[in-house]
Design a protein around this motif. Structure first.
Motif, PDB file in Angstrom:
ATOM      1  N   THR A 192       2.908   5.762  -3.246  1.00 45.44           N
ATOM      2  CA  THR A 192       4.011   6.633  -3.666  1.00 45.44           C
ATOM      3  C   THR A 192       4.161   6.622  -5.190  1.00 45.44           C
ATOM      4  O   THR A 192       4.325   7.676  -5.821  1.00 45.44           O
ATOM      5  CB  THR A 192       5.312   6.164  -2.984  1.00 45.44           C
ATOM      6  OG1 THR A 192       5.145   6.289  -1.568  1.00 45.44           O
ATOM      7  CG2 THR A 192       6.500   6.998  -3.403  1.00 45.44           C
TER       8      THR A 192
ATOM      9  N   ILE B  36       0.841  -1.203   0.000  1.00 37.77           N
ATOM     10  CA  ILE B  36       0.000   0.000   0.000  1.00 37.77           C
ATOM     11  C   ILE B  36       0.879   1.258   0.000  1.00 37.77           C
ATOM     12  O   ILE B  36       0.632   2.212  -0.751  1.00 37.77           O
ATOM     13  CB  ILE B  36      -0.961  -0.020   1.217  1.00 37.77           C
ATOM     14  CG1 ILE B  36      -2.034  -1.107   1.024  1.00 37.77           C
ATOM     15  CG2 ILE B  36      -1.595   1.354   1.450  1.00 37.77           C
ATOM     16  CD1 ILE B  36      -2.874  -1.404   2.264  1.00 37.77           C
ATOM     17  N   ALA B  37       1.936   1.249   0.821  1.00 39.40           N
ATOM     18  CA  ALA B  37       2.846   2.406   0.865  1.00 39.40           C
ATOM     19  C   ALA B  37       3.502   2.613  -0.494  1.00 39.40           C
ATOM     20  O   ALA B  37       3.525   3.733  -1.025  1.00 39.40           O
ATOM     21  CB  ALA B  37       3.912   2.193   1.944  1.00 39.40           C
ATOM     22  N   ARG B  38       4.022   1.544  -1.079  1.00 35.52           N
ATOM     23  CA  ARG B  38       4.770   1.671  -2.334  1.00 35.52           C
ATOM     24  C   ARG B  38       3.885   2.068  -3.508  1.00 35.52           C
ATOM     25  O   ARG B  38       4.253   2.928  -4.306  1.00 35.52           O
ATOM     26  CB  ARG B  38       5.508   0.367  -2.654  1.00 35.52           C
ATOM     27  CG  ARG B  38       6.702   0.095  -1.757  1.00 35.52           C
ATOM     28  CD  ARG B  38       7.660   1.260  -1.747  1.00 35.52           C
ATOM     29  NE  ARG B  38       8.911   0.935  -1.091  1.00 35.52           N
ATOM     30  CZ  ARG B  38       9.698   1.835  -0.518  1.00 35.52           C
ATOM     31  NH1 ARG B  38       9.354   3.114  -0.502  1.00 35.52           N
ATOM     32  NH2 ARG B  38      10.829   1.477   0.052  1.00 35.52           N
TER      33      ARG B  38
END
Lengths: 175, 175
Positions: free
Chosen positions: B126, B121-123
């Motif tokens: 971004t 989810i973070a990657r």
């Protein structure tokens, strides 16, 4: 009850899982403290440095909460090597090295910091679920306070990425 | 424009950051495919195995989307070692080893899978921010489709943790 495939023969239970998880995040928070110092120092724009410094101050409070939890449990506050955070922070160090002097350095650092945030959000979320099942309501409250801070930091980093840092990277590219 | 502390001298820009990020997640997704196979096989309860198998099938589609993105960019689809996912998956392997035969095995595995989800989810978040700034709208759509799947999987895993898996771990503890 759901069908199971195997008989159980391991005495380790949810208490152990919970304690292992606490040790994992304790180690992680202490590593994050050091990493945020390097990231704040390495960032190009003052607002990014400020965001990392704010997060660092918050992380100190989060370590204190974990100390309090270990104290409630009556076990020594001790970390356990967490290869996940080591790997996540290694990627932040790579950004610092490979993008030093690049207009995209800060965009990369903000991305790296969000990977850290999401690791923490995942772990605290899991720890809260387990502490709830174990009936440890005072500990749930402490973990929840930290989880709310982590989520707020993630939102702040997203805002930073969308409004300032990434724009600068894109501007430089277009110049 | 925000004040900056250093002059820029590194030619690497947002395009490089974006491509590095794509290679990172490409490597990660392929590693996750293998790990989910092991986790599905190792899980105790059928519903947990089923959740991991469903996620594995989805991951295959996500790899295909990344292949498509590399194709749009006209660069070979190639991964780049991602120490973060290596570390996160190592913790999943530790759970499989240390909690084999324990009633809490599945609770641990679900927690490990959620750490994987949050990394993704973070990657993807971004990458979407960067692709948007770079004006790559077709790529943004592909990345968004994957991000929505990842978020849905995280919600499903939370539900699994809250209703079935963790309860079982707590029951066994109380027995």
């Amino acid at each position: 009850m759901a069908a199971t495939k195997k008989t159980t023969a391991n005495a380790k239970g949810l208490e152990d899982l919970f304690l292992d998880g606490l040790k994992d995040i304790y180690y992680a928070e202490k590593k994050i403290l050091k990493a945020l110092l390097k990231m704040a120092k390495g960032a190009d724009q003052e607002e990014v440095t400020a965001a990392f410094e704010k997060h660092r101050a918050e992380t100190e409070g989060q370590v204190e909460r974990l100390d309090e939890i270990f104290d409630i449990l009556g076990v020594p506050a001790r970390g356990k090597t967490c290869p996940a955070i080591d790997g996540i922070l290694e990627e932040g160090s790579e950004i610092l090295e490979e993008y030093k002097g690049s207009p995209s350095l800060d965009a990369g650092l903000v991305g790296a910091a969000q990977a850290v945030e999401h690791y923490e959000i995942a772990r605290y979320g899991t720890l809260i679920a387990w502490a709830t099942l174990l009936g440890k309501t005072d500990i749930v409250d402490l973990l929840n306070a930290t989880l709310e801070e982590e989520k707020a930091t993630d939102v702040a980093l997203t805002g930073l990425g969308e409004t300032g840092v990434n724009d600068r990277a894109a501007e430089q590219k277009a110049a």
